[in-house]
Design a protein around this motif. Structure first.
Motif, PDB file in Angstrom:
ATOM      1  N   ASN A 116       0.830  -1.213   0.000  1.00  0.00           N
ATOM      2  CA  ASN A 116       0.000   0.000   0.000  1.00  0.00           C
ATOM      3  C   ASN A 116       0.858   1.255   0.000  1.00  0.00           C
ATOM      4  OD1 ASN A 116      -2.320  -1.583   0.071  1.00  0.00           O
ATOM      5  ND2 ASN A 116      -2.385  -1.583   2.289  1.00  0.00           N
ATOM      6  N   LEU A 117       1.914   1.259   0.812  1.00  0.00           N
ATOM      7  CA  LEU A 117       2.825   2.402   0.855  1.00  0.00           C
ATOM      8  C   LEU A 117       3.533   2.567  -0.479  1.00  0.00           C
ATOM      9  CD1 LEU A 117       4.270   4.672   2.378  1.00  0.00           C
ATOM     10  CD2 LEU A 117       5.905   2.955   3.197  1.00  0.00           C
ATOM     11  N   GLU A 118       4.013   1.475  -1.054  1.00  0.00           N
ATOM     12  CA  GLU A 118       4.701   1.544  -2.351  1.00  0.00           C
ATOM     13  C   GLU A 118       3.783   2.113  -3.422  1.00  0.00           C
ATOM     14  OE1 GLU A 118       5.814  -2.577  -2.451  1.00  0.00           O
ATOM     15  OE2 GLU A 118       7.871  -2.127  -1.817  1.00  0.00           O
ATOM     16  N   ARG A 119       2.514   1.707  -3.413  1.00  0.00           N
ATOM     17  CA  ARG A 119       1.540   2.217  -4.384  1.00  0.00           C
ATOM     18  C   ARG A 119       1.342   3.723  -4.218  1.00  0.00           C
ATOM     19  NH1 ARG A 119      -3.441   2.736  -3.104  1.00  0.00           N
ATOM     20  NH2 ARG A 119      -3.461   1.027  -1.629  1.00  0.00           N
ATOM     21  N   GLU A 120       1.219   4.195  -2.978  1.00  0.00           N
ATOM     22  CA  GLU A 120       1.015   5.621  -2.732  1.00  0.00           C
ATOM     23  C   GLU A 120       2.257   6.442  -3.069  1.00  0.00           C
ATOM     24  OE1 GLU A 120      -0.950   6.690   0.940  1.00  0.00           O
ATOM     25  OE2 GLU A 120      -1.958   4.736   0.954  1.00  0.00           O
ATOM     26  N   LEU A 121       3.447   5.901  -2.787  1.00  0.00           N
ATOM     27  CA  LEU A 121       4.679   6.601  -3.162  1.00  0.00           C
ATOM     28  C   LEU A 121       4.796   6.702  -4.685  1.00  0.00           C
ATOM     29  CD1 LEU A 121       7.200   5.085  -0.585  1.00  0.00           C
ATOM     30  CD2 LEU A 121       6.410   7.467  -0.672  1.00  0.00           C
ATOM     31  N   LYS A 122       4.403   5.643  -5.382  1.00  0.00           N
ATOM     32  CA  LYS A 122       4.422   5.661  -6.849  1.00  0.00           C
ATOM     33  C   LYS A 122       3.442   6.708  -7.383  1.00  0.00           C
ATOM     34  CE  LYS A 122       4.133   2.577 -10.806  1.00  0.00           C
ATOM     35  NZ  LYS A 122       3.934   1.201 -11.273  1.00  0.00           N
ATOM     36  N   GLN A 123       2.267   6.792  -6.766  1.00  0.00           N
ATOM     37  CA  GLN A 123       1.273   7.790  -7.170  1.00  0.00           C
ATOM     38  C   GLN A 123       1.799   9.206  -6.934  1.00  0.00           C
ATOM     39  OE1 GLN A 123      -1.586   7.388  -8.776  1.00  0.00           O
ATOM     40  NE2 GLN A 123      -2.027   9.570  -8.756  1.00  0.00           N
TER      41      GLN A 123
END
Length: 142
Positions: A116-123
């Motif tokens: 979830n954190l990786e997805r938000e950092l990518k966004q």
């Protein structure tokens, strides 16, 4: 923007927190600083940096200098209740080619779902045009 902020965590031998505040204000006297403080009742022992059951990760954010890089990154981490244990930043270059580099060391519980954190950092990277990377400190090779 002509302003600077710093957080300092210190241990002391004073009996009351008001004595600590008085000593700090006396020490910074002529510097015209705004000083505020609070007593911490943390669970870490002197010399410890990370909570038990957590892993240290490095998050780097690099790109064209723009307002809000530290704010956006720290707000995202705070939204996951993650603790930033170290932060360094630097402005690189001048003029149109100015870059901003932000390095954060972050305490992440071992049971935390990184996806979830990786997805938000990518966004965030996509929205801001910044390069954002995250690595476990244990996986870094020097």
């Amino acid at each position: 923007e002509g302003e600077f902020a710093m957080i300092v965590v210190l241990s002391h031998t004073h009996k009351t927190f008001s004595q600590v505040q008085k000593a700090v204000r006396k020490a910074v006297g002529a510097w015209k600083l705004t000083v505020s403080g609070k007593d911490l009742k943390g669970t870490l022992k002197r010399g410890e940096k990370h909570q038990a059951g957590s892993k240290a990760f490095l998050i780097s954010v690099v790109g064209k200098d723009q307002t809000g890089i530290v704010y956006k990154t720290s707000r995202l981490l705070a939204g996951h209740k993650l603790n930033i244990t170290d932060l360094n930043s630097k402005i690189l270059g001048r003029g149109k080619n100015t870059l901003y580099a932000l390095m954060l060391e972050v305490d992440i519980p071992k049971k935390f779902r990184l996806i979830n954190l990786e997805r938000e950092l990518k966004q965030m990277s996509h929205e801001t045009g910044l390069e954002v990377r995250m690595k476990s400190v244990e996986r870094l090779s020097l």
